[in-house]
Design an enzyme around this catalytic site. Structure first.
Site, PDB file in Angstrom:
ATOM      1  N   ARG A 229       0.854  -1.180   0.000  1.00  0.00           N
ATOM      2  CA  ARG A 229       0.000   0.000   0.000  1.00  0.00           C
ATOM      3  C   ARG A 229       0.890   1.230   0.000  1.00  0.00           C
ATOM      4  NH1 ARG A 229      -3.446  -2.813  -1.519  1.00  0.00           N
ATOM      5  NH2 ARG A 229      -5.489  -3.237  -0.617  1.00  0.00           N
ATOM      6  N   GLU A 258      -4.255   7.619  -4.743  1.00  0.00           N
ATOM      7  CA  GLU A 258      -4.748   6.873  -5.905  1.00  0.00           C
ATOM      8  C   GLU A 258      -6.161   7.343  -6.208  1.00  0.00           C
ATOM      9  OE1 GLU A 258      -4.388   2.698  -5.028  1.00  0.00           O
ATOM     10  OE2 GLU A 258      -2.260   2.858  -4.650  1.00  0.00           O
ATOM     11  N   HIS A 276      -1.895   0.394  -9.562  1.00  0.00           N
ATOM     12  CA  HIS A 276      -2.507  -0.486  -8.542  1.00  0.00           C
ATOM     13  C   HIS A 276      -3.337  -1.578  -9.225  1.00  0.00           C
ATOM     14  CE1 HIS A 276      -4.275  -0.891  -4.216  1.00  0.00           C
ATOM     15  NE2 HIS A 276      -4.107  -2.063  -4.810  1.00  0.00           N
TER      16      HIS A 276
HETATM   17  C1  DGY Z   1      -6.391  -5.943  -3.088  1.00  0.00           C
HETATM   18  O1  DGY Z   1      -7.141  -6.873  -3.386  1.00  0.00           O
HETATM   19  O2  DGY Z   1      -6.356  -5.452  -1.966  1.00  0.00           O
HETATM   20  C2  DGY Z   1      -5.506  -5.407  -4.154  1.00  0.00           C
HETATM   21  O3  DGY Z   1      -4.644  -4.448  -3.682  1.00  0.00           O
HETATM   22  C3  DGY Z   1      -6.352  -4.853  -5.292  1.00  0.00           C
HETATM   23  O4  DGY Z   1      -7.125  -3.792  -4.830  1.00  0.00           O
END
Ligand code: DGY
Length: 310
Positions: A229, A258, A276
């Protein structure tokens, strides 16, 4: 009678059709919070995603809720402690995306070190013919890869990097029963590693973990990859280090802001940027949606949930 299910975030269309067949759906995603006055008390389960804030205010409007079936791996915006306190089980889909995200982590590491995107532009623009050979790049052979967070995804990345012939070190809350080098100190791992791959969960516990000193320790020959993240990395420190050459390169799938990351990233030739989308393939998104359905089905059948979080 079909059970009532709140949809806070939709699944892919084919899976929404499946949901429609099995449940009476209430579309918070589409109809807005006003619908909770009547639908909220009816719903014992909810389909949700990591992009949705699940806080006390929402939970207060869902007094019968017992299952939150999250279609993503991440659930950073959810108050998990409060959900647990209220007897609500959260399920997620990290099991379904492990391999896809691990592949992307390796792809970003290799692409960043070998400057794949710059080299692609070099060929397309004709610069190869005009200016000659592309500059030599750092190698990907015989390197040390440090993994930050040796959970399921971290271990899948480690296996791939082992196959590349890399030596593996890791940092995490505790030593794992694996043959890799454990570093209780993250800065020491960054100093040891050529490539540092971040695969921790997000949230307050890991916020700013990849700090300026960690980036500094990775150094001008080092590569940082983040598939976790944006919050895990001190982005200002990262941008400055890439700009000044104090960090060699970066491969990033996630950002603080984002979908509009800091525009400074776009000016960095030594960063490979992905939107992402590490889990963003048809097959993996289908697996994630199916796992969400499976968790709902198990819940309503009174069976053990396939992938509970709490
Ligand atoms: C998740 O599934 O958390 C991935 O980062 C895609 O959003």
């Amino acid at each position: 009678m079909k059970p009532h299910v709140l949809v806070a975030y939709p699944l892919r269309p084919r899976f929404m059709d499946e949901l429609e067949v099995r449940y009476t759906l209430h579309r918070l995603d589409r109809d807005g919070p006003g619908m909770l006055d009547t639908a909220g008390p009816l719903c014992t389960a909810m389909v949700v995603n990591g992009h949705v804030t699940v806080d006390r205010a929402l939970l207060d409007r869902l007094p019968a809720l017992r299952l939150a079936a999250c279609s993503s791996a991440g659930f950073d915006l959810m108050d998990l402690a409060e959900m647990t306190r209220r007897g609500i089980t959260l399920t997620n889909t990290s099991d379904a995306l492990v391999d896809e995200v691990a592949n992307m982590a390796v792809l970003l590491a290799l692409a960043a070190r070998r400057q794949l995107v710059r080299a692609d532009a070099y060929v397309r623009s004709g610069a190869w013919g005009e200016c000659g050979m592309f500059p030599l790049t750092p190698s990907t052979v015989g390197k040390r890869t440090g993994i930050v967070g040796l959970g399921n995804i971290g271990q899948a990345i480690a296996r791939r990097c082992e196959a590349l012939g890399h030596r593996i070190g890791y940092f995490g809350r505790s030593r794992k029963p694996v043959d890799y080098d454990f570093f209780p100190d993250l800065t020491a791992l960054a100093g040891w590693a050529d490539i540092l791959i971040v695969a921790t969960p997000g949230g307050p516990e890991t916020e700013g973990l990849i700090s300026a000193p960690v980036i500094e320790a990775l150094g001008p020959e080092g590569t940082l990859v983040n598939v976790a993240r944006g919050t895990v990395v001190d982005e200002d420190a990262l941008v400055a280090a890439l700009r000044d050459g104090r960090l060699g390169s970066a491969g990033l799938d996630v950002y603080l802001n984002e979908p509009r990351p800091d525009p400074a990233f776009a000016a960095l030739p030594n960063a490979v940027l992905y939107p992402h989308h590490a889990s963003g393939t048809e097959e993996t998104r289908d697996r994630m949606a199916q796992l969400t359905l499976d968790n709902l089905a198990a819940f309503f059948a009174g069976l053990p949930l396939p992938t509970p979080v709490n």
